[in-house]
Design an enzyme around this catalytic site. Sequence first.
Site, mmCIF file in Angstrom:
data_model
loop_
_atom_site.group_PDB
_atom_site.id
_atom_site.type_symbol
_atom_site.label_atom_id
_atom_site.label_comp_id
_atom_site.label_asym_id
_atom_site.label_seq_id
_atom_site.Cartn_x
_atom_site.Cartn_y
_atom_site.Cartn_z
ATOM 1 N N GLU A 45 -6.538 4.202 -5.741
ATOM 2 C CA GLU A 45 -7.712 4.594 -4.966
ATOM 3 C C GLU A 45 -8.084 5.994 -5.424
ATOM 4 O OE1 GLU A 45 -9.228 5.203 -0.372
ATOM 5 O OE2 GLU A 45 -7.309 5.995 -1.038
ATOM 6 N N ASP A 102 0.855 -1.181 0.000
ATOM 7 C CA ASP A 102 0.000 0.000 0.000
ATOM 8 C C ASP A 102 0.899 1.242 0.000
ATOM 9 O OD1 ASP A 102 -2.108 1.795 0.449
ATOM 10 O OD2 ASP A 102 -3.151 0.348 1.718
ATOM 11 N N HIS A 122 -11.108 -1.339 4.669
ATOM 12 C CA HIS A 122 -10.798 -0.898 6.031
ATOM 13 C C HIS A 122 -11.369 0.480 6.347
ATOM 14 C CE1 HIS A 122 -8.043 0.943 3.315
ATOM 15 N NE2 HIS A 122 -7.710 1.820 4.248
ATOM 16 N N ASP A 123 -11.988 1.132 5.372
ATOM 17 C CA ASP A 123 -12.560 2.467 5.603
ATOM 18 C C ASP A 123 -14.085 2.449 5.636
ATOM 19 O OD1 ASP A 123 -10.064 3.757 5.597
ATOM 20 O OD2 ASP A 123 -10.090 4.005 3.426
ATOM 21 N N ASP A 171 -2.654 4.849 -2.614
ATOM 22 C CA ASP A 171 -3.586 5.587 -1.767
ATOM 23 C C ASP A 171 -3.957 6.927 -2.425
ATOM 24 O OD1 ASP A 171 -4.743 5.653 1.012
ATOM 25 O OD2 ASP A 171 -3.522 7.461 1.189
HETATM 26 C C1 NOJ Z 1 -7.329 6.344 2.203
HETATM 27 C C2 NOJ Z 1 -7.063 5.229 3.138
HETATM 28 O O1 NOJ Z 1 -7.780 4.103 2.715
HETATM 29 C C3 NOJ Z 1 -7.455 5.698 4.513
HETATM 30 O O2 NOJ Z 1 -7.474 4.647 5.446
HETATM 31 C C4 NOJ Z 1 -6.515 6.810 4.888
HETATM 32 O O3 NOJ Z 1 -6.928 7.370 6.108
HETATM 33 C C5 NOJ Z 1 -6.494 7.919 3.840
HETATM 34 N N1 NOJ Z 1 -6.422 7.402 2.510
HETATM 35 C C6 NOJ Z 1 -5.329 8.833 4.034
HETATM 36 O O4 NOJ Z 1 -4.125 8.191 3.715
#
Ligand code: NOJ
Length: 548
Positions: A250, A96, A324-325, A197
């Site tokens: 992402e 990641d 995870h978000d 990311d």
């Molecule tokens: C996206 C990530 O999935 C998240 O967990 C993170 O807080 C933010 N980007 C900032 O890096």
Amino acid sequence: MSNIGNKVVYQVYPKSFKDSNGDGIGDLQGIVEKLPYLSKLGIDYLWINPIFPSPQRDNGYDISDYCAIDPIFGNMRDFEELVAKAADLKIGIMMDMVFNHTSVAHEWFQKALAGDKKYQDYYLLRPKKADGSAPTNWRSKFGGSAWAAFGSGSLDYLHLYDVSQADLNWRNPAVILELEHVLKFWLAKGVKGFRFDVINVVGKDQQLIDDPNAGDGKEMYTDKAIVHNYLQKINQDVFTEHENILTVGELSSTTIENAIAYTKPNRHELSMAFSFHHLKVDYDNGNKWTKIPYDFRQLRQILQQWGEGLSDGDGWPAWFWNNHDQPRAINRFITDPKYHRLGAQMLAATIHLNRGTPYIYMGEEIGMTDPDFQSMKDYVDVESHNAYNALLAQGKTAEEAFAIIKSKSRDNARIPMQWNASNYGGFSTHQPWLANGNYNNINVEKDVKDPNGLFHFYQRLITLRKQESVIVKGDYQAVFNDVPEVIAFTRHYQNQTLLVINHFGEAATSLDLTDKILDGKILLANYPDAKITHHLVIRPYETLAIKY
Ligand code: NOJ
Ligand code: CA
């Protein structure tokens, strides 16, 4: 799409997957221990959330050294062992890459603070306005201004996320060179893929100015044309020498056009991309920190527009319901526990038979749900606490604010993996860093034993993707749009068609199939007695895939 279309990716949140040394935190040896389980499921790639040294303000997304392992997870030898043992099982490790920002604890930021001009140009430092206010009106995605004081001088640094995450200056070629070096470092370790990311916000304008609409500033830094140039450059400099490296971006608040441009094979940017619009259908007026039932029509429209848009434009989506978000999709879309299994299977089929690469987030394959936490003290995530305080400040009662956090917190997905019904769900021998969920009811040991369970259903979906070229290569077309609560599509490749019908509701509904389909074959169903009939009655949360 190239030759990765038949692959499936599994995401591990390393802090919560398996603790091997009894400190309550998941680690690399824990992942090594569970590789045979992942191999049995049949996955091809393992994306691991950041495991680099980090102050852990944002659970590893605040990196202080890109080329090392945080001691909470183990060391470089453990990592090398993981790569080698995974390779033996034909599983590629994906790292990641958090390249939009570094932790303020990173050596680069520290040198910048100490006055080193070279490193000051690694970040986005700007003078405050004449009245002492922030350089622009942009808002941080984690709440508050996107600017914070850089040392004690007159400059601020930009942080689109937490104040401990300082945005990098991609306009400085030295920064890109450093990041390419990081990618090469991990490729040399045998890594087979990368997740980038928030990659579509890395390209900011040279001049940073106020958002004229007094918005959050998003339009001033999202999907700028220059991001495509950056990705092409990195691809050229780093990936041309390696075969089959999977890259997934992402994308925050992106558009279909951009998603196509990032992933269309002949543009050489990314292999695939995540977008999030389909997971914002339970946001009231676009605001995440609200609690409302999801809007089915909106969900259907988004899945169909993106499905058809990317299919027509030769883009390649990365499909997921969980990460995870996100709170667990099963809690968002299947609210009656009675339909837990059927609903989870239907959701899985919706993305695994879709055009694009499916991602499974740890525990999804056994139907893990959100935990039933009772107080804010149970939550660890910085975003949840910021949001809770903001909700109170807006005048919500503690009870209202808590109910919202409970439904939307990122910690919902971050609780420990549920391996069995023993203490701490078999995750650890120690109280985990984040409290456990309902491991007595839902756990790997129990689900794997059940031939009608979820694990076997996911296994079947993965096998089908390996066997059926129509799943990998077929185009995508939305069908039966007028049938209530149904999301259906066809996939067409050469002389084969796959029809996939997914029922997102409880009320029995029906549709009429054409004669051609009646001679087809059921590839997958979540009701064992499913039959192909002209007038097809569709039961609660039924999923049915027919090849003809
Ligand atoms: C996206 C990530 O999935 C998240 O967990 C993170 O807080 C933010 N980007 C900032 O890096
Ligand atoms: Ca540990």
